[in-house]
Design a protein around this motif. Structure first.
Motif, PDB file in Angstrom:
ATOM      1  N   UNK A  20      33.812  36.636  39.962  1.00 29.05           N
ATOM      2  CA  UNK A  20      34.674  37.251  38.984  1.00 29.05           C
ATOM      3  C   UNK A  20      35.879  37.425  39.576  1.00 29.05           C
ATOM      4  N   UNK A  43      39.340  40.198  38.860  1.00 28.29           N
ATOM      5  CA  UNK A  43      39.920  41.204  38.504  1.00 28.29           C
ATOM      6  C   UNK A  43      41.302  41.248  38.763  1.00 28.29           C
ATOM      7  N   UNK A  62      44.533  44.408  39.065  1.00 29.05           N
ATOM      8  CA  UNK A  62      44.726  45.561  39.403  1.00 29.05           C
ATOM      9  C   UNK A  62      46.412  46.015  39.538  1.00 29.05           C
ATOM     10  N   UNK A  68      46.496  51.674  38.734  1.00 27.06           N
ATOM     11  CA  UNK A  68      45.483  51.530  37.593  1.00 27.06           C
ATOM     12  C   UNK A  68      44.286  51.079  38.148  1.00 27.06           C
ATOM     13  N   UNK A  69      43.387  51.152  37.477  1.00 34.79           N
ATOM     14  CA  UNK A  69      41.681  50.445  37.825  1.00 34.79           C
ATOM     15  C   UNK A  69      41.921  49.063  37.720  1.00 34.79           C
ATOM     16  N   UNK A  70      40.726  48.596  38.106  1.00 38.24           N
ATOM     17  CA  UNK A  70      40.870  47.114  38.009  1.00 38.24           C
ATOM     18  C   UNK A  70      40.393  46.732  36.420  1.00 38.24           C
ATOM     19  N   UNK A 116      38.952  43.467  34.140  1.00 32.11           N
ATOM     20  CA  UNK A 116      38.278  42.315  34.264  1.00 32.11           C
ATOM     21  C   UNK A 116      38.861  40.947  33.638  1.00 32.11           C
ATOM     22  N   UNK A 140      41.969  40.452  42.424  1.00 31.72           N
ATOM     23  CA  UNK A 140      40.784  40.772  43.254  1.00 31.72           C
ATOM     24  C   UNK A 140      39.569  39.758  42.805  1.00 31.72           C
ATOM     25  N   UNK A 144      33.564  42.649  46.691  1.00 27.27           N
ATOM     26  CA  UNK A 144      34.938  42.319  46.469  1.00 27.27           C
ATOM     27  C   UNK A 144      35.678  41.645  47.677  1.00 27.27           C
ATOM     28  N   UNK A 145      36.509  40.704  47.649  1.00 29.41           N
ATOM     29  CA  UNK A 145      37.479  40.266  48.470  1.00 29.41           C
ATOM     30  C   UNK A 145      38.502  41.234  48.580  1.00 29.41           C
ATOM     31  N   UNK A 146      39.467  41.158  49.738  1.00 33.06           N
ATOM     32  CA  UNK A 146      40.724  41.892  49.997  1.00 33.06           C
ATOM     33  C   UNK A 146      41.755  41.815  49.185  1.00 33.06           C
ATOM     34  N   UNK A 202      47.971  39.989  46.738  1.00 34.01           N
ATOM     35  CA  UNK A 202      48.966  40.567  46.107  1.00 34.01           C
ATOM     36  C   UNK A 202      50.226  39.872  45.665  1.00 34.01           C
TER      37      UNK A 202
END
Lengths: 114, 111
Positions: free
Chosen positions: A33, A35, A37, A41-43, A45, A91, A105-107, A110
């Motif tokens: 998946x 996502x 961010x 803010x939130x993540x 999809x 992410x 989740x991965x790290x 950015x």
């Protein structure tokens, strides 16, 4: 047992260039998946993939964005002709099966568009 | 679609005090509610989750409660420690494959 691996950790692109983000799921996980961010803010999809198949891309922008999860190798999120608004943390998460349980989740990557 | 709201956006507590973060959701079909902790520069880490057939779940200093009728769920952290400082996200999921996240709560534990 390595977790979800994302690379690169940081990516800088000039406007108009292409960005390629990679995600290797946890061992034994066949569901990936993506996502996004935005700052403070939130993540949100973007897309859900299984090996060689896109299952749900309802969160993907209609243009410039694409994702794949080939039979061999990592999942790739590709952003063509990047614009400043694409700057965000991206992410990847993986799980063992359908449904929403067991997300890891991965790290993140950015992305900064200059 | 699902809409998840989270409050407060920032929270400061003294070390040893409790912290409570609240979320509401809109889709009555949602049946899974995880909570994630995100430290600076890192990905979200699952800290606790609850399914709709359960009203409360506890794991050491962390607990989550769920009120299906009111469509809200809460995270409770007791005996807070400085290492609890992070951004916390709630999420909701139903029969689909995606999570709907709240906008996050930045928790600061003051030593």
């Amino acid at each position: 047992n390595a977790g979800v691996m994302q690379n690169p950790r940081h990516l800088v692109r000039r406007r108009g260039q292409e960005a390629r983000l990679r995600c290797s799921p946890m061992k034994g996980h066949s569901h990936v998946y993506w996502y996004r961010q935005l700052p403070e803010e939130g993540l949100k999809f973007m897309v859900y993939l299984q090996k060689e198949n896109i299952i749900d891309e309802s969160g993907m922008p209609k243009e410039r964005f694409s994702a794949e999860f080939p039979k061999e190798g990592p999942s790739i999120l590709r952003i063509q002709q990047v614009v400043r608004g694409d700057s965000a943390a991206y992410f990847c998460a993986s799980s063992t099966g359908t449904g929403a349980y067991g997300y890891t989740f991965g790290s993140g990557t950015r992305l900064t568009v200059v | 679609g699902e809409n998840v709201e989270q409050h407060p956006s920032t929270l400061s507590v003294q070390e040893g005090d409790s912290a409570v973060i609240k979320c509401t959701y809109s889709d009555s079909a949602s049946n899974y509610f995880p909570w994630y902790k995100q430290e600076l520069g890192k990905g979200p880490q699952l800290i606790i989750d609850i399914r709709s057939n359960v009203g409360e779940k506890k794991d050491q200093r962390i607990a989550v409660t769920l009120n299906k009728t009111a469509k809200h769920f809460s995270l409770h952290i007791t005996e807070t420690q400085p290492e609890d400082s992070a951004v916390y996200f709630c999420a909701a999921s139903g029969s689909g494959n995606q999570f709907y996240f709240g906008t996050g709560t930045s928790l600061t534990v003051i030593p």
